[in-house]
Scaffold this motif. Sequence first.
Motif, PDB file in Angstrom:
ATOM      1  N   LEU B 333     108.911 116.115  78.518  1.00  0.00           N
ATOM      2  CA  LEU B 333     109.971 115.096  79.529  1.00  0.00           C
ATOM      3  C   LEU B 333     109.279 114.264  80.900  1.00  0.00           C
ATOM      4  O   LEU B 333     109.116 112.921  80.135  1.00  0.00           O
ATOM      5  N   GLY B 334     108.410 114.350  81.946  1.00  0.00           N
ATOM      6  CA  GLY B 334     108.078 113.543  82.479  1.00  0.00           C
ATOM      7  C   GLY B 334     107.005 114.353  83.898  1.00  0.00           C
ATOM      8  O   GLY B 334     106.735 114.087  84.425  1.00  0.00           O
ATOM      9  N   GLY B 335     106.117 115.160  83.208  1.00  0.00           N
ATOM     10  CA  GLY B 335     106.104 116.312  84.206  1.00  0.00           C
ATOM     11  C   GLY B 335     104.035 115.403  84.718  1.00  0.00           C
ATOM     12  O   GLY B 335     103.554 116.680  84.724  1.00  0.00           O
ATOM     13  N   GLY B 336     103.807 114.216  84.079  1.00  0.00           N
ATOM     14  CA  GLY B 336     102.571 114.520  84.555  1.00  0.00           C
ATOM     15  C   GLY B 336     102.012 113.897  83.138  1.00  0.00           C
ATOM     16  O   GLY B 336     102.520 113.944  82.032  1.00  0.00           O
ATOM     17  N   GLY B 337     100.531 113.115  83.278  1.00  0.00           N
ATOM     18  CA  GLY B 337      99.968 112.528  82.529  1.00  0.00           C
ATOM     19  C   GLY B 337     100.495 111.110  81.987  1.00  0.00           C
ATOM     20  O   GLY B 337     101.645 111.029  82.482  1.00  0.00           O
ATOM     21  N   PHE B 338      99.803 110.293  81.504  1.00  0.00           N
ATOM     22  CA  PHE B 338     100.523 109.233  80.847  1.00  0.00           C
ATOM     23  C   PHE B 338     101.716 109.247  79.807  1.00  0.00           C
ATOM     24  O   PHE B 338     101.921 107.917  78.888  1.00  0.00           O
ATOM     25  N   SER B 339     101.362 110.520  79.225  1.00  0.00           N
ATOM     26  CA  SER B 339     101.986 110.445  77.845  1.00  0.00           C
ATOM     27  C   SER B 339     103.361 110.896  77.749  1.00  0.00           C
ATOM     28  O   SER B 339     104.237 111.256  76.667  1.00  0.00           O
ATOM     29  N   SER B 340     103.902 111.400  78.851  1.00  0.00           N
ATOM     30  CA  SER B 340     105.680 111.963  79.293  1.00  0.00           C
ATOM     31  C   SER B 340     106.293 110.940  78.419  1.00  0.00           C
ATOM     32  O   SER B 340     105.749 109.725  78.364  1.00  0.00           O
ATOM     33  N   ARG B 341     107.399 111.821  78.106  1.00  0.00           N
ATOM     34  CA  ARG B 341     108.738 110.411  77.265  1.00  0.00           C
ATOM     35  C   ARG B 341     108.625 110.234  78.785  1.00  0.00           C
ATOM     36  O   ARG B 341     109.335 107.793  78.530  1.00  0.00           O
ATOM     37  N   LEU B 342     109.070 109.752  79.973  1.00  0.00           N
ATOM     38  CA  LEU B 342     109.428 109.177  81.220  1.00  0.00           C
ATOM     39  C   LEU B 342     108.186 108.159  80.848  1.00  0.00           C
ATOM     40  O   LEU B 342     108.702 106.707  81.636  1.00  0.00           O
ATOM     41  N   MET B 343     106.993 108.276  80.881  1.00  0.00           N
ATOM     42  CA  MET B 343     106.009 107.784  81.121  1.00  0.00           C
ATOM     43  C   MET B 343     106.016 106.531  80.302  1.00  0.00           C
ATOM     44  O   MET B 343     105.761 105.030  80.736  1.00  0.00           O
ATOM     45  N   THR B 344     105.887 106.934  79.217  1.00  0.00           N
ATOM     46  CA  THR B 344     106.400 106.071  77.768  1.00  0.00           C
ATOM     47  C   THR B 344     106.931 104.739  77.705  1.00  0.00           C
ATOM     48  O   THR B 344     107.649 103.592  77.923  1.00  0.00           O
ATOM     49  N   VAL B 345     108.664 105.181  78.561  1.00  0.00           N
ATOM     50  CA  VAL B 345     109.966 104.240  78.774  1.00  0.00           C
ATOM     51  C   VAL B 345     109.814 104.192  79.527  1.00  0.00           C
ATOM     52  O   VAL B 345     110.212 102.216  79.284  1.00  0.00           O
ATOM     53  N   ILE B 346     109.535 104.526  81.173  1.00  0.00           N
ATOM     54  CA  ILE B 346     109.696 103.296  82.479  1.00  0.00           C
ATOM     55  C   ILE B 346     108.116 102.394  82.176  1.00  0.00           C
ATOM     56  O   ILE B 346     109.015 100.824  82.752  1.00  0.00           O
TER      57      ILE B 346
END
Lengths: 467, 496
Positions: B333-346
């Motif tokens: 979901l968004g736990g860290g790293g550049f490729s989480s879903r949240l990073m990808t979208v936001i």
Amino acid sequence: MSASARLLSTILVLFLSAPAARAELEDPALGTHVETLDNGLTILALREPTTPVVSFQVWVKAGSRDESRYTGIAHLFEHMMFKGSTNLGPEEHAHYVEERGGRINAFTSKDVTVYFEDVTPDALPLIIDLEAERFGNLVVTEEMLASEREVVLEERRMRTEDRPQGRAFEALLATTFLAHPYRWPVIGWRSDIEQVTVEACQEFFDAYYAPNNLVVAVAGNFELEPTLERIRASFGAMAPASSIPRNPTLEPEQKGERRSVVHFDARAPILAAAWPAPPTGHPDGPALDVASQILSGGRSSRLYRRLIYDEQVALSASSAWWELKDLGILYAFSTVRPGVSVDRVEALFFEEIARMGSEPATPAEIEKAQRRLEASLVRGLSTVHALASRLGRDWVNLGRIRPLDEILAEIQAVTAADVQRVMAEYMKPEKRTVVHVISPPPPSMPEPEATPEPPPEPAAATEGSES
Amino acid sequence: MIRAAVAFATLTLLFGCASDPSPAPVAEAPRESSTEAAAPLPAASAHRSWLDPSPPIETGPIVDPERLHISTLANGLRVMVLEDHRLPQAGLGLALRRGAANEAPAQAGLAVFLADLMERGAGERDALALAEAVEGLGASYGVSAGWDSIQVDVGGLSRDLDAMFAVLVDLIRRPRLEAFEAAKVKSETLAGLERAKDQPPTLAAWSFARVVYGEHRFGLPMSGTPETVALLDADQARAFHESLFVPGNAILYAAGDVDAADFVRRVEVAFADWAAAPVPEPGAAPPTPTPAARRIVVVDRPDLGQAQIVIGHEGVGRADPERVPAGLMNSTLGGGGFSSRLMTVIREREGLAYGVHSGFRLRRGAGPFVVSTATRVSETRRAIDLLLAELEGIRENPPTGAELAHAQTYSAGRFALGLETSGAMLGSLVDLDIHGLPLDGLDTYRARVAAVTTATAAEQARKRIHPGRAAIVVVGPAETLAPALEGLGPVEIVQP
């Protein structure tokens, strides 16, 4: 058994049951393999097989000081390095590193841009290939630039525009440097970030991302020959640049104090100050480091005791020599207690600085500073990331790796007279730049009554410009 | 070279938030690929090694038993030593198994207050003499409080082990806790609380805690509020110290260039007469689920150009047996790293933020699940809508096999990197002990990560993520923000 034999066996028993011998301080960097490829790329490789990690870093000898036309392009470009290349889509580089459990990031400073991965040893070949791919085949598109521009503008709001400390630093550098490119922020001025073009990014890449402007530093657990071979094979085909352009502007000598006031909604005002100082690698460096320790290193330092502990006028107080390639600065920074006048903190702060130049530090202060610097150097050997960073930084700044023994010897050689001399020489009142970040005065203040609460401090005498 | 730590974050700029040590995720969202043909340079590597499959997760033990010593004295004091003779340095300390979560809400801030006061004199030395003694060696010391622990640390070069150990013993057993120092600490804490309001993330965190936890201790900042801090004094600090600093509540540790047998002997000499006493029960468990319904709070900071956003609700306890699958789900979901879903979208797709993160704040009593980001004020509503949609999305479309595999290799790898130094490894072992978890937890962690399935990750998403009733806190200009948030729920505006 003779008495002496008995004594000997007693000693042996004592020895065997005594604590394990203390570790000796050895500088692992002494074993660094250094190699320059035909295209000018430098490889620094340091094996440290006792750790489960390897750090791979590419140091680009280009930072915000190398910008022309658009400030902030070095940093914005660093972001674009994550947005895809001929054989990789946007963000795929980071994705593949993270898939192997690696840590990946990059940073841009005044002088350099650094890309790094910290990984387990099995992932190193992949990392080398990924880095060579983006350094060799980067693709910058309008679409990617448009979205990354917004990301960087958010970064600018977060670090600078909405933070008192960020405002203070931006104003401090813009006022300290009248002419040198160090005057603009690494992240760039807002208007420039908004207008950077794909063509300008491509020009920046072509000018500075050439192998003869790169240093690859790798430290940790890896096999030397296969690693070198892979770096040679993947980076060796890149074509060198015929010359690397540099901005010619030098900073004129400062003639008198400069001041700048920034109005911002800050409950705790900020005091920042800077003085021109020598560049990195200068022989006065160790004395400046010792001086900074005496001023603000720990809770027994002069500034902590005076400003935070005794007078209770500040929440933080620090000073340091900021080593930069062209010319350094000495800077001072303090978060003022809410409700306390920033002028009062400034007076005390500068009194302590003046005292450093007018009388020698005590032998105990000198020794304490030296020991703190030594312990810090040892701490810096704890991770392979820090080791690789040291290799890269030294090579970029000095063209060689400074042995630990040499650094320690220079620190040990610093005397109270040295400290007094450098403080008197560099931290003169007429050479300083002072910035206050304070809340704006209310639009119209009623006349004070008979026994008023002290009103918010008016802005300090201001010449100089707000940034 | 050491540099006084000042705003150095502003001197160099990282590409992304580099501070998150927790697991992360995958990018599977199709991306508009670059349309512009690049002048094709020779392919850097004919063999695209990044397409090779990740090797299977290494699940073997990670702590070298030859270097680790664990024992317990008769009075209940746990002793842990991790030897590492590569460098001539050592870190010594003591950790308690209780912290700020043990305070009554009316005494909020007591643990932090005690920790700060403990730094100001111990044994024969007053505050300045203590600082001189330790820093004169080039060593450092500190006492810090967290929700579940208070820790005393002394670290430096191993040649100074005798002196460092003596200071550690003084800090633990003979803190001076003087009234005039308490007054200074209180004054500094109150000023610090006021100063913290200059930091939008702090304002957001405080308001969020209040909304989610209300009257529970977690509802107030760890360092307390001006009202509660104003009532603290040296006597309360002393009483708190006496109740918490008992051998059965403590782990004495050393990592680095220390001989384990020698260190244990030192501990026995210095702590054998430390009288056993009852260990206080943990503080009251926080309410759950919470909040019961959507609540929105705007903290008014008219001058900000960027809105600080926090969304969340109750989370997972540190010792919850489901924390690993919950963490892997969150990694996607968004736990860290550049490729989480949240990073990808936001960040990557919409360019709305420099960073975005989601995570479970693991505490003994479940800390919150928190999603946080910051975006320009004009885009606040769009960012919140997208965040809520992703929270709903992880429930409806839980981590795919590829996403979970990515989260697993990422978590296992980052875990290993995080144990590079002996200090970090021992710190992790101590943390297990603080929470009553099995001390082989580091050795088994990667196998537990590898055992998570898409089914268990999906179950965690549905069980743990509740956008419909999540609290939403935004810091920024209320005049603009309040109208923009209409329709999401009742909006309350508060002053910092």
